[in-house]
Design a protein around this motif. Sequence first.
Motif, PDB file in Angstrom:
ATOM      1  N   PRO A  26      36.592  46.585  48.438  1.00 46.12           N
ATOM      2  CA  PRO A  26      35.177  46.299  48.687  1.00 46.12           C
ATOM      3  C   PRO A  26      34.796  44.854  48.345  1.00 46.12           C
ATOM      4  N   SER A  27      35.329  44.336  47.229  1.00 42.15           N
ATOM      5  CA  SER A  27      35.040  42.947  46.847  1.00 42.15           C
ATOM      6  C   SER A  27      35.596  41.973  47.886  1.00 42.15           C
ATOM      7  N   ALA A  28      36.803  42.252  48.375  1.00 44.19           N
ATOM      8  CA  ALA A  28      37.424  41.376  49.370  1.00 44.19           C
ATOM      9  C   ALA A  28      36.616  41.361  50.665  1.00 44.19           C
ATOM     10  N   ILE A  29      36.098  42.527  51.063  1.00 49.33           N
ATOM     11  CA  ILE A  29      35.296  42.616  52.296  1.00 49.33           C
ATOM     12  C   ILE A  29      33.971  41.871  52.115  1.00 49.33           C
ATOM     13  N   ARG A  30      33.378  42.002  50.937  1.00 47.00           N
ATOM     14  CA  ARG A  30      32.146  41.240  50.671  1.00 47.00           C
ATOM     15  C   ARG A  30      32.438  39.737  50.672  1.00 47.00           C
ATOM     16  N   TYR A  31      33.547  39.362  50.052  1.00 39.00           N
ATOM     17  CA  TYR A  31      33.937  37.944  49.992  1.00 39.00           C
ATOM     18  C   TYR A  31      34.167  37.385  51.394  1.00 39.00           C
ATOM     19  N   ALA A  32      34.639  38.249  52.300  1.00 39.04           N
ATOM     20  CA  ALA A  32      34.874  37.831  53.695  1.00 39.04           C
ATOM     21  C   ALA A  32      33.577  37.729  54.498  1.00 39.04           C
ATOM     22  N   GLY A  33      32.445  38.020  53.862  1.00 45.02           N
ATOM     23  CA  GLY A  33      31.153  37.726  54.475  1.00 45.02           C
ATOM     24  C   GLY A  33      30.512  38.843  55.276  1.00 45.02           C
ATOM     25  N   LYS A 282      43.210  37.965  54.869  1.00 43.59           N
ATOM     26  CA  LYS A 282      43.226  38.158  56.323  1.00 43.59           C
ATOM     27  C   LYS A 282      42.723  39.546  56.723  1.00 43.59           C
ATOM     28  N   THR A 283      43.158  40.591  55.999  1.00 43.56           N
ATOM     29  CA  THR A 283      42.824  41.961  56.392  1.00 43.56           C
ATOM     30  C   THR A 283      41.337  42.253  56.199  1.00 43.56           C
ATOM     31  N   ALA A 284      40.770  41.758  55.093  1.00 37.41           N
ATOM     32  CA  ALA A 284      39.330  41.917  54.878  1.00 37.41           C
ATOM     33  C   ALA A 284      38.547  41.170  55.956  1.00 37.41           C
ATOM     34  N   SER A 285      39.026  40.002  56.345  1.00 40.36           N
ATOM     35  CA  SER A 285      38.358  39.229  57.397  1.00 40.36           C
ATOM     36  C   SER A 285      38.420  39.960  58.736  1.00 40.36           C
ATOM     37  N   VAL A 286      39.563  40.608  59.007  1.00 39.71           N
ATOM     38  CA  VAL A 286      39.689  41.429  60.217  1.00 39.71           C
ATOM     39  C   VAL A 286      38.689  42.585  60.172  1.00 39.71           C
ATOM     40  N   ALA A 287      38.588  43.228  59.017  1.00 41.41           N
ATOM     41  CA  ALA A 287      37.639  44.339  58.863  1.00 41.41           C
ATOM     42  C   ALA A 287      36.215  43.876  59.176  1.00 41.41           C
ATOM     43  N   VAL A 288      35.840  42.730  58.647  1.00 41.27           N
ATOM     44  CA  VAL A 288      34.482  42.205  58.873  1.00 41.27           C
ATOM     45  C   VAL A 288      34.281  41.840  60.343  1.00 41.27           C
ATOM     46  N   ALA A 289      35.298  41.259  60.972  1.00 39.36           N
ATOM     47  CA  ALA A 289      35.195  40.917  62.391  1.00 39.36           C
ATOM     48  C   ALA A 289      35.006  42.170  63.246  1.00 39.36           C
ATOM     49  N   LEU A 290      35.724  43.245  62.896  1.00 40.93           N
ATOM     50  CA  LEU A 290      35.575  44.501  63.640  1.00 40.93           C
ATOM     51  C   LEU A 290      34.192  45.109  63.415  1.00 40.93           C
ATOM     52  N   MET A 291      33.674  44.989  62.196  1.00 37.74           N
ATOM     53  CA  MET A 291      32.303  45.452  61.936  1.00 37.74           C
ATOM     54  C   MET A 291      31.322  44.670  62.791  1.00 37.74           C
ATOM     55  N   GLY A 292      31.585  43.381  62.959  1.00 39.05           N
ATOM     56  CA  GLY A 292      30.723  42.575  63.823  1.00 39.05           C
ATOM     57  C   GLY A 292      30.647  43.165  65.222  1.00 39.05           C
TER      58      GLY A 292
END
Length: 300
Positions: A26-33, A282-292
């Motif tokens: 969760p922290s990594a996903i928040r950090y990824a914006g 990278k994986t958290a950033s991918v998660a955030v991009a998919l949420m976008g």
Amino acid sequence: MNTDKISIIGVPMDLGQMRRGVDMGPSAIRYAGVVERLEAIGHQVEDLGDIEIGRAEKMVPQDTNLRNLKAVAEASEQLAFTVNDVVQQGHFPLVLGGDHSIAIGTIAGVAKNYDNLGVIWYDAHGDLNTAETSPSGNIHGMPLAASLGIGHDTLTNISGYLPKIKPENIVIIGARSLDEGERELIKEKGIKVYTMHEIDRLGMTAVMSEAISYLKERTDGVHLSLDLDGLDPSDAPGVGTPVLGGISYRESHLAMEMLEEAKIITSAEFVEVNPILDEKNKTASVAVALMGSLFGEKLL
């Protein structure tokens, strides 16, 4: 789907499996914006912080091989309560994991509010094991079975009711690693599964079109449970149980875009992001991009 107001719930759970680090997901996903990304699309976002997770249990209960059963169940109850509260307020619950055992609590909280909740299980695995079929005793391989009312009473009775979902309301997408007991359960219950074979053969557009029309006919809401190991490890390396030959980054964006266009998703969770095993988040950033993509981000 009403995504005007999105409530983020972090679940720093690492007790459903053996590899440390996924509690920092969760922290990594928040950090990824994630908050900034969703607000930029025009959504109101409130971050409710993290569910409190108990400590790992030194002893496995004598009547079962399930690891950390008590702590996982307690966190699931707390998560179910919070998710239900979010849905009752008319907000969209977006849950950040943590290992996939958290889906027990998420689905328990969501399903209370629907007569026929549908579930899209975007994952390399079926997560349909029980204490009897699990090779490991790791609860992150059991949440879909528990939501069907199959498995240990402590897990199937979260929130005091069962089952949460019906087998005919489930679509698994991306499966490529199924245990023998899971294969038998899929056949016995008639669960709809699109393995990587179907994705390769039909293409992601056809798979998602079929899945969407199938669920639209029979459900009054659809929960998306997206395990980052559904993607190929080259795109999402920071997961605990990577399986080669997965869904591509672009196919996953297409899937999220099609779900957004169909307006069928009423709750979602993104799980199994493990920054310790990752490459530069990278994986958290991918998660955030998919949420976008799921929440309406467009290139033009």
